[in-house]
Design a protein around this motif. Structure first.
Motif: not given
Length: 344
Positions: A134-148
Motif C-alpha cells: 500500500p505504500r506504493h499508492l498515492v491518493p488522487l482525491g478529486d483528480l480525474d484518473p484519466v487526465a492525470n
C-alpha cells in the motif's frame, strides 16, 4: 478479465482474457480506472530475445490509476473505494535508498526480483491489477484518473530530472527541452511552474513545437544546428544552464552539447542510446551529464499537487482496452499528440 499483454518477442501486444488476480498478504487489488502508454513500453517490446528480461506474457502498463477494490491479509492504511495513483518504481522498502523514499534507486530490487508493474510485474493495462504494497499508492482525491494517470511517469520523470537543477535555474537562465512529446510537453510546464528560466523547446516536428508553445515554452525552434545560435542569442552568449534531452539519441546528445553553458547540466531523460566525450577539453567547464531514472515517492505527491493547482496537465488521447494495440501503433508512428491513456 481483459488485459493487454506482450506475449511474443517482436510481435504486437494482444488483448487477451486472463484470470482476475487475488491479492496476497500485504497486497492491494485495484479496479483500474486508467493506464498510460509510454515509449519505455515500446523500447521493451523492441528488444531482441537475447536482451529481453521482463518475462512473458507481460501485462503492460507502468502508469496506473485505480480504485482500491480488495485488500490482502494484514493491509492497513488504505480503504476500499479510495481513488489512487500507482507509484511505479517499486523497491525493497528497507535499504538506505528506500528509507529516503528513493525506491527508484533501490539497491536490492534486482537481487530480490522486484520489478515495476508493466516492466516485469503485471501492469495496469487490465481490468484489475495487484499492487505489492500500500505504500506504493498515492491518493488522487478529486483528480480525474484519466487526465492525470500519465503524471505517474510523464510528470514524475521530468520533475525529478528538473528538480536537481533548480539551484541553477535562476532568473536570466535558459533551459532547453529537446523533444516536445509525451514527457517533454509536461517537462516544459514544470519548468514554467517551478523556475524563472527562459524555456526553449526543440523538436523536429512542427506540430509538437506548436504544442510546446501552447503549454508554455517561451520559444520553440526546429531541432537543428540553427537552434544552437538561437539559444546562444537568448542567453547572451552563455548557452543553456540546463539541457533536458527527452529523446536521448546520438543526434540530440550532440546538439545539446553544443549549446550547454559553463557549469550547465546535460540531463539525459529519454531512453535512447548514445555516447558523449568527457575529457578536459571536450565539455564546458564544471558541466555535468546526468541520467536520472523515474522519481521519488515524495515527488509524486508534489507532481499531483502541481496538477491540483492547475499549473500542469497532460495532453491525452484516450483508447478503450480493446483498442489499446492502436495506442502503441500511434506511439510507434509518432502520431500521438502527448500521451495515450487506456481506459478499461
Amino acid at each position: 478479465m481483459k488485459a493487454l499483454q506482450y506475449r511474443t518477442i517482436g510481435a504486437a501486444p494482444e488483448v487477451v482474457e486472463i484470470e482476475t488476480p487475488e491479492p496476497g498478504p500485504g497486497q492491494v487489488r485495484l479496479r483500474v480506472t486508467a493506464a498510460g502508454a509510454c515509449h519505455s513500453d515500446a523500447f521493451v517490446m523492441s528488444l531482441p530475445e537475447e536482451a529481453y528480461v521482463y518475462g512473458l506474457p507481460l501485462t503492460l502498463g507502468h502508469e496506473g490509476a485505480g480504485v482500491v477494490d480488495k485488500l490482502g491479509d494484514g493491509v492497513k492504511g488504505v480503504e476500499v473505494g479510495t481513488s489512487v495513483a500507482v507509484y511505479g518504481p517499486w523497491g525493497c522498502g528497507h535499504c538506505y535508498q528506500c528509507a529516503q523514499g528513493r525506491e527508484n534507486y533501490c539497491a536490492r530490487a534486482g537481487e530480490l526480483g522486484i520489478a515495476p508493474p508493466g516492466l516485469g510485474s503485471p501492469g495496469a493495462m487490465a481490468e484489475y491489477m495487484i499492487v505489492d504494497d500500500p505504500r506504493h499508492l498515492v491518493p488522487l482525491g478529486d483528480l480525474d484518473p484519466v487526465a492525470n494517470v500519465s503524471l505517474t511517469d510523464a510528470g514524475l520523470t521530468p520533475y525529478h530530472a528538473i528538480k536537481a537543477s533548480l539551484p541553477k535555474l535562476v532568473p536570466g537562465s535558459v533551459a532547453v527541452a529537446i523533444g516536445a512529446g509525451g514527457l517533454g510537453h509536461v517537462g516544459i510546464q514544470i519548468l514554467r511552474a517551478v523556475t524563472s528560466a527562459t524555456v526553449v523547446a526543440l523538436d523536429v516536428n512542427e506540430e509538437k513545437l506548436a504544442l510546446a508553445t501552447e503549454v508554455g515554452a517561451h520559444h520553440a525552434f526546429l531541432s537543428d544546428d540553427g537552434a544552437v545560435d538561437e539559444v546562444r542569442r537568448l542567453s547572451g552568449g552563455r548557452g543553456a544552464i540546463a539541457v533536458l534531452d527527452f529523446v536521448g539519441i546520438q543526434p540530440t546528445m550532440d546538439l545539446g552539447s553544443k549549446m550547454l553553458a559553463v557549469g550547465g547540466d546535460h540531463v539525459m531523460v529519454g531512453v535512447g542510446s548514445g555516447s558523449l566525450p568527457a575529457g578536459f577539453l571536450d565539455r564546458p567547464w564544471e558541466s555535468s551529464v546526468r541520467a536520472p531514472y523515474w522519481g521519488y515517492r515524495s515527488e509524486l505527491f508534489e507532481v499531483l499537487d502541481l496538477a491540483r493547482a492547475g499549473v500542469i496537465s497532460v495532453e491525452t488521447e484516450v483508447f478503450s482496452l480493446d483498442d489499446a494495440p492502436k495506442a502503441y501503433e500511434k506511439l510507434h508512428a509518432g502520431t500521438l499528440r502527448g500521451r495515450a491513456v487506456v481506459v478499461p
